[in-house]
Design a protein around this motif. Structure first.
Motif, PDB file in Angstrom:
ATOM      1  N   GLY A  34       0.801  -1.211   0.000  1.00  0.00           N
ATOM      2  CA  GLY A  34       0.000   0.000   0.000  1.00  0.00           C
ATOM      3  C   GLY A  34       0.835   1.262   0.000  1.00  0.00           C
ATOM      4  N   TRP A  35       0.215   2.337  -0.446  1.00  0.00           N
ATOM      5  CA  TRP A  35       0.815   3.664  -0.392  1.00  0.00           C
ATOM      6  C   TRP A  35      -0.075   4.563   0.461  1.00  0.00           C
ATOM      7  N   ARG A  44      -2.496  10.996   8.273  1.00  0.00           N
ATOM      8  CA  ARG A  44      -2.042  10.125   7.202  1.00  0.00           C
ATOM      9  C   ARG A  44      -3.265   9.538   6.506  1.00  0.00           C
ATOM     10  N   GLU A  45      -3.221   9.483   5.195  1.00  0.00           N
ATOM     11  CA  GLU A  45      -4.364   8.976   4.459  1.00  0.00           C
ATOM     12  C   GLU A  45      -3.932   7.909   3.453  1.00  0.00           C
ATOM     13  N   PHE A  46      -4.853   7.022   3.198  1.00  0.00           N
ATOM     14  CA  PHE A  46      -4.644   5.957   2.231  1.00  0.00           C
ATOM     15  C   PHE A  46      -4.642   6.532   0.823  1.00  0.00           C
ATOM     16  N   VAL A  47      -3.749   5.996  -0.011  1.00  0.00           N
ATOM     17  CA  VAL A  47      -3.688   6.422  -1.407  1.00  0.00           C
ATOM     18  C   VAL A  47      -4.101   5.290  -2.341  1.00  0.00           C
ATOM     19  N   ALA A  48      -3.409   4.161  -2.237  1.00  0.00           N
ATOM     20  CA  ALA A  48      -3.682   3.047  -3.149  1.00  0.00           C
ATOM     21  C   ALA A  48      -3.024   1.796  -2.599  1.00  0.00           C
ATOM     22  N   ALA A  49      -3.498   0.630  -3.072  1.00  0.00           N
ATOM     23  CA  ALA A  49      -2.910  -0.623  -2.627  1.00  0.00           C
ATOM     24  C   ALA A  49      -3.171  -1.733  -3.621  1.00  0.00           C
ATOM     25  N   ALA A  96       3.378  -2.629   3.849  1.00  0.00           N
ATOM     26  CA  ALA A  96       3.058  -3.993   3.435  1.00  0.00           C
ATOM     27  C   ALA A  96       2.383  -4.753   4.561  1.00  0.00           C
ATOM     28  N   ARG A  97       1.568  -5.697   4.149  1.00  0.00           N
ATOM     29  CA  ARG A  97       0.954  -6.622   5.092  1.00  0.00           C
ATOM     30  C   ARG A  97       0.799  -7.949   4.390  1.00  0.00           C
ATOM     31  N   ASN A  98       0.830  -9.042   5.157  1.00  0.00           N
ATOM     32  CA  ASN A  98       0.763 -10.361   4.523  1.00  0.00           C
ATOM     33  C   ASN A  98      -0.631 -10.939   4.576  1.00  0.00           C
ATOM     34  N   ARG A  99      -1.614 -10.062   4.412  1.00  0.00           N
ATOM     35  CA  ARG A  99      -3.010 -10.467   4.297  1.00  0.00           C
ATOM     36  C   ARG A  99      -3.655  -9.640   3.193  1.00  0.00           C
ATOM     37  N   GLY A 100      -4.975  -9.722   3.129  1.00  0.00           N
ATOM     38  CA  GLY A 100      -5.696  -9.067   2.047  1.00  0.00           C
ATOM     39  C   GLY A 100      -5.682  -7.557   2.130  1.00  0.00           C
ATOM     40  N   ILE A 101      -6.243  -6.955   1.118  1.00  0.00           N
ATOM     41  CA  ILE A 101      -6.186  -5.512   0.967  1.00  0.00           C
ATOM     42  C   ILE A 101      -7.076  -4.802   1.984  1.00  0.00           C
ATOM     43  N   VAL A 102      -6.514  -3.778   2.596  1.00  0.00           N
ATOM     44  CA  VAL A 102      -7.236  -2.913   3.518  1.00  0.00           C
ATOM     45  C   VAL A 102      -6.744  -1.490   3.297  1.00  0.00           C
ATOM     46  N   THR A 103      -7.469  -0.540   3.816  1.00  0.00           N
ATOM     47  CA  THR A 103      -7.086   0.853   3.619  1.00  0.00           C
ATOM     48  C   THR A 103      -6.661   1.553   4.895  1.00  0.00           C
ATOM     49  N   ALA A 104      -6.747   0.871   6.016  1.00  0.00           N
ATOM     50  CA  ALA A 104      -6.362   1.480   7.291  1.00  0.00           C
ATOM     51  C   ALA A 104      -4.873   1.283   7.546  1.00  0.00           C
ATOM     52  N   ALA A 105      -4.193   2.369   7.824  1.00  0.00           N
ATOM     53  CA  ALA A 105      -2.754   2.305   8.037  1.00  0.00           C
ATOM     54  C   ALA A 105      -2.390   1.401   9.208  1.00  0.00           C
TER      55      ALA A 105
END
Length: 121
Positions: A34-35, A44-49, A96-105
């Motif tokens: 994620g970015w 801090r805000e989510f951009v893309a992942a 990075a995380r080793n699970r599915g996509i999320v938008t929370a930092a």
């Protein structure tokens, strides 16, 4: 997991930049990348992942202007940023995380250092 972000800089409004995030990880394809960005005085805000399964998601503020891609051979994720606006000025960080996509930092386990993006109007 170590992440190294690069590619920031100063650009005029309407211009473009490409950020890179290189990951030192054995199974790159197993991670969601994620970015996020943080502007001065803002949260801090989510951009893309990219999800580990291959899907991707973008924040509404960048959708249609920013594009994710990745190079598995180089364990690198790219964020192509087009039509940049002054509101895009921030420090951009990859995570990075080793699970599915999320938008929370808070749900990302690994973080790289940020790279500064400054868009002049």
């Amino acid at each position: 997991v170590q992440l190294q972000a690069s590619g920031g800089g100063l650009v005029q409004a309407g211009g473009f930049l490409r950020l890179s995030c290189a990951a030192s990880v054995r199974t790159f394809s197993s991670y969601t990348m994620g970015w996020f960005r943080q502007a001065p005085g803002k949260e801090r805000e989510f951009v893309a992942a990219f999800s580990w399964s291959g899907g991707s998601t973008y924040s509404e503020s960048v959708k249609g202007r920013f594009t994710l891609s990745r190079d598995h051979a180089k364990n690198t994720v790219f964020l192509q940023m087009n039509s940049l606006e002054s509101e895009d000025t921030a420090i951009y960080s990859c995570a990075a995380r080793n699970r599915g996509i999320v938008t929370a930092a808070r749900d990302y386990n690994y973080w790289g250092q940020g790279t500064q993006v400054t868009v002049s109007s």
